[in-house]
Design a protein around this motif. Structure first.
Motif, PDB file in Angstrom:
ATOM      1  N   GLY A 145       5.346   8.479  -6.764  1.00 17.86           N
ATOM      2  CA  GLY A 145       4.250   8.415  -5.808  1.00 17.86           C
ATOM      3  C   GLY A 145       4.567   7.618  -4.562  1.00 17.86           C
ATOM      4  O   GLY A 145       3.816   7.646  -3.589  1.00 17.86           O
ATOM      5  N   ALA A 146       5.664   6.879  -4.540  1.00 20.11           N
ATOM      6  CA  ALA A 146       5.974   6.052  -3.390  1.00 20.11           C
ATOM      7  C   ALA A 146       6.601   6.831  -2.258  1.00 20.11           C
ATOM      8  O   ALA A 146       6.747   6.317  -1.160  1.00 20.11           O
ATOM      9  CB  ALA A 146       6.917   4.933  -3.811  1.00 20.11           C
TER      10      ALA A 146
ATOM     11  N   PRO B 137       0.837  -1.207   0.000  1.00 23.95           N
ATOM     12  CA  PRO B 137       0.000   0.000   0.000  1.00 23.95           C
ATOM     13  C   PRO B 137       0.870   1.255   0.000  1.00 23.95           C
ATOM     14  O   PRO B 137       2.054   1.198   0.335  1.00 23.95           O
ATOM     15  CB  PRO B 137      -0.790  -0.125   1.309  1.00 23.95           C
ATOM     16  N   THR B 138       0.282   2.364  -0.353  1.00 17.42           N
ATOM     17  CA  THR B 138       1.034   3.617  -0.408  1.00 17.42           C
ATOM     18  C   THR B 138       1.292   4.150   0.993  1.00 17.42           C
ATOM     19  O   THR B 138       0.690   3.704   1.978  1.00 17.42           O
ATOM     20  CB  THR B 138       0.263   4.682  -1.210  1.00 17.42           C
ATOM     21  N   TYR B 139       2.181   5.105   1.067  1.00 17.16           N
ATOM     22  CA  TYR B 139       2.524   5.731   2.347  1.00 17.16           C
ATOM     23  C   TYR B 139       1.307   6.420   2.954  1.00 17.16           C
ATOM     24  O   TYR B 139       1.111   6.389   4.162  1.00 17.16           O
ATOM     25  CB  TYR B 139       3.666   6.723   2.134  1.00 17.16           C
ATOM     26  N   SER B 140       0.476   7.016   2.120  1.00 11.61           N
ATOM     27  CA  SER B 140      -0.697   7.720   2.643  1.00 11.61           C
ATOM     28  C   SER B 140      -1.733   6.757   3.210  1.00 11.61           C
ATOM     29  O   SER B 140      -2.545   7.142   4.046  1.00 11.61           O
ATOM     30  CB  SER B 140      -1.322   8.596   1.561  1.00 11.61           C
ATOM     31  N   GLN B 141      -1.706   5.503   2.797  1.00  8.38           N
ATOM     32  CA  GLN B 141      -2.662   4.518   3.297  1.00  8.38           C
ATOM     33  C   GLN B 141      -2.239   3.913   4.637  1.00  8.38           C
ATOM     34  O   GLN B 141      -3.080   3.694   5.504  1.00  8.38           O
ATOM     35  CB  GLN B 141      -2.857   3.389   2.279  1.00  8.38           C
TER      36      GLN B 141
ATOM     37  N   ARG C 147       4.618   1.277   5.828  1.00  8.34           N
ATOM     38  CA  ARG C 147       5.094   0.925   4.489  1.00  8.34           C
ATOM     39  C   ARG C 147       6.606   0.729   4.433  1.00  8.34           C
ATOM     40  O   ARG C 147       7.065  -0.272   3.900  1.00  8.34           O
ATOM     41  CB  ARG C 147       4.668   1.979   3.467  1.00  8.34           C
TER      42      ARG C 147
END
Length: 106
Positions: free
Chosen positions: A102-103, A20-24, A29
């Protein structure tokens, strides 16, 4: 043993793509990524010794000296190429380097 190594490295690589992304998940992460990268490294490192033994022991003409002499060249060339890429990316302008990455948290 080769099949186990391929499954370990390949499975870890596949799971990295599903992270999952950092924002999730926030700081979870990087921890998950670190764990999967460690699994990749353990698999690749375990296979290296076996590959060298196979190359030396099963040489068709019995002349193992050239194989023993150059057995670590792949590792050294890979490290040199990785260092060159790291140097090139480090010298890029920040806007060019991280545009669309985006990561990474912004």
């Amino acid at each position: 043993m080769l099949v186990a190594t391929l499954l370990l490295v390949g499975g870890s690589t596949f799971l990295i793509g599903l992270l999952p992304t950092y924002s999730q998940v926030g700081s979870g992460r990087p921890v998950m990524l670190l764990g999967l990268r460690l699994l990749q490294g353990f698999g690749a490192g375990a296979e290296y010794g076996g590959a060298v033994v196979m190359a030396v022991e099963f040489r068709a003409d019995g002349k193992t000296r050239p194989v023993r002499r150059f057995r670590a060249d792949g590792t050294q060339v890979g490290n040199a190429l990785a260092g060159g890429v790291f140097l090139a990316v480090g010298r890029m302008a920040k806007e060019k380097c991280w545009h669309g990455a985006g990561a990474f948290p912004s």
